[in-house]
Enzyme design. Structure first.
Site, PDB file in Angstrom:
ATOM      1  N   GLY A 146       0.746  -1.359  -0.011  1.00  0.00           N
ATOM      2  CA  GLY A 146       0.019   0.024   0.138  1.00  0.00           C
ATOM      3  C   GLY A 146       0.739   1.293  -0.003  1.00  0.00           C
ATOM      4  O   GLY A 146       0.179   2.540   0.019  1.00  0.00           O
ATOM      5  N   GLN A 147       2.233   1.211  -0.170  1.00  0.00           N
ATOM      6  CA  GLN A 147       2.893   2.543   0.007  1.00  0.00           C
ATOM      7  C   GLN A 147       2.615   3.270  -1.321  1.00  0.00           C
ATOM      8  O   GLN A 147       2.673   2.584  -2.417  1.00  0.00           O
ATOM      9  CB  GLN A 147       4.360   2.065   0.102  1.00  0.00           C
ATOM     10  CG  GLN A 147       5.301   3.258   0.202  1.00  0.00           C
ATOM     11  CD  GLN A 147       6.867   2.777   0.389  1.00  0.00           C
ATOM     12  OE1 GLN A 147       7.171   1.792   0.415  1.00  0.00           O
ATOM     13  NE2 GLN A 147       7.609   3.753   0.521  1.00  0.00           N
ATOM     14  N   THR A 148       2.288   4.321  -1.293  1.00  0.00           N
ATOM     15  CA  THR A 148       2.133   5.233  -2.476  1.00  0.00           C
ATOM     16  C   THR A 148       2.924   6.298  -2.633  1.00  0.00           C
ATOM     17  O   THR A 148       3.213   6.994  -3.733  1.00  0.00           O
ATOM     18  CB  THR A 148       0.531   5.724  -2.509  1.00  0.00           C
ATOM     19  OG1 THR A 148       0.663   6.667  -1.231  1.00  0.00           O
ATOM     20  CG2 THR A 148      -0.643   4.761  -2.488  1.00  0.00           C
ATOM     21  N   HIS A 185       8.227   6.267   5.461  1.00  0.00           N
ATOM     22  CA  HIS A 185       7.693   6.819   6.489  1.00  0.00           C
ATOM     23  C   HIS A 185       6.934   6.175   7.385  1.00  0.00           C
ATOM     24  O   HIS A 185       6.548   5.049   7.001  1.00  0.00           O
ATOM     25  CB  HIS A 185       6.725   8.161   5.926  1.00  0.00           C
ATOM     26  CG  HIS A 185       5.669   7.689   4.918  1.00  0.00           C
ATOM     27  ND1 HIS A 185       5.978   7.160   3.804  1.00  0.00           N
ATOM     28  CD2 HIS A 185       4.378   7.420   5.228  1.00  0.00           C
ATOM     29  CE1 HIS A 185       4.883   6.823   3.031  1.00  0.00           C
ATOM     30  NE2 HIS A 185       3.918   7.081   3.913  1.00  0.00           N
ATOM     31  N   HIS A 214       3.582   5.787  10.085  1.00  0.00           N
ATOM     32  CA  HIS A 214       2.165   6.581  10.616  1.00  0.00           C
ATOM     33  C   HIS A 214       1.987   6.061  12.007  1.00  0.00           C
ATOM     34  O   HIS A 214       1.972   5.018  12.344  1.00  0.00           O
ATOM     35  CB  HIS A 214       0.986   5.854   9.696  1.00  0.00           C
ATOM     36  CG  HIS A 214       0.994   5.974   8.258  1.00  0.00           C
ATOM     37  ND1 HIS A 214       0.286   7.062   7.721  1.00  0.00           N
ATOM     38  CD2 HIS A 214       1.491   5.469   7.267  1.00  0.00           C
ATOM     39  CE1 HIS A 214       0.388   6.990   6.233  1.00  0.00           C
ATOM     40  NE2 HIS A 214       1.163   6.123   6.132  1.00  0.00           N
TER      41      HIS A 214
END
Length: 127
Positions: free
Chosen positions: A88-90, A95, A97
């Site tokens: 799901g890394q866009t 980084h 969360h």
């Protein structure tokens, strides 16, 4: 190639920082206080960082969590990483969360991050 949004951060959005990483509120927060910890070096994965920079990022996670507890009265968090496109890394800049959680923000919070694959999340219901 487009510019990395995490390499060009508006300093007014930064809530905490260290020599190795910055913390800023998520532009599209899941909950109030949703914060991103962004290492200063541009790497795709947190695991492409030196051990020292990884530790500095996790230290900032701890500071953000502490501040959310004190300032927002938060007592629960989801803390995680989307490491790779399939996860799901866009944004191709590592980084972390920090997502504050509150009573009632979802009907049933059990399973937490396991809910990324809903059909497998409710392990407590399996015979």
């Amino acid at each position: 190639m487009s510019k990395c949004p995490f390499c060009q951060v508006d300093q007014s959005r930064v809530v905490l920082q260290s020599a190795s990483a910055i913390a800023m509120r998520d532009e599209f927060p899941l909950t109030e206080g949703h914060t991103l910890i962004i290492p200063r070096p541009h790497v795709k994965s947190l695991y492409d960082l030196s051990a020292e920079d990884q530790l500095a990022a996790w230290d900032l996670v701890s500071d953000v969590r502490k501040n959310c507890k004190q300032e927002l009265g938060i007592h629960a968090f989801n803390i995680g990483i989307n490491d790779g496109a399939e996860a799901g890394q866009t944004i191709e800049h590592a980084h972390i969360h920090v997502i504050p959680r509150r009573i009632g923000d979802v009907v049933d919070p059990r399973g937490g991050i396991r809910n990324i694959i809903p059909a497998r999340a409710r392990y407590w219901e399996v015979d």
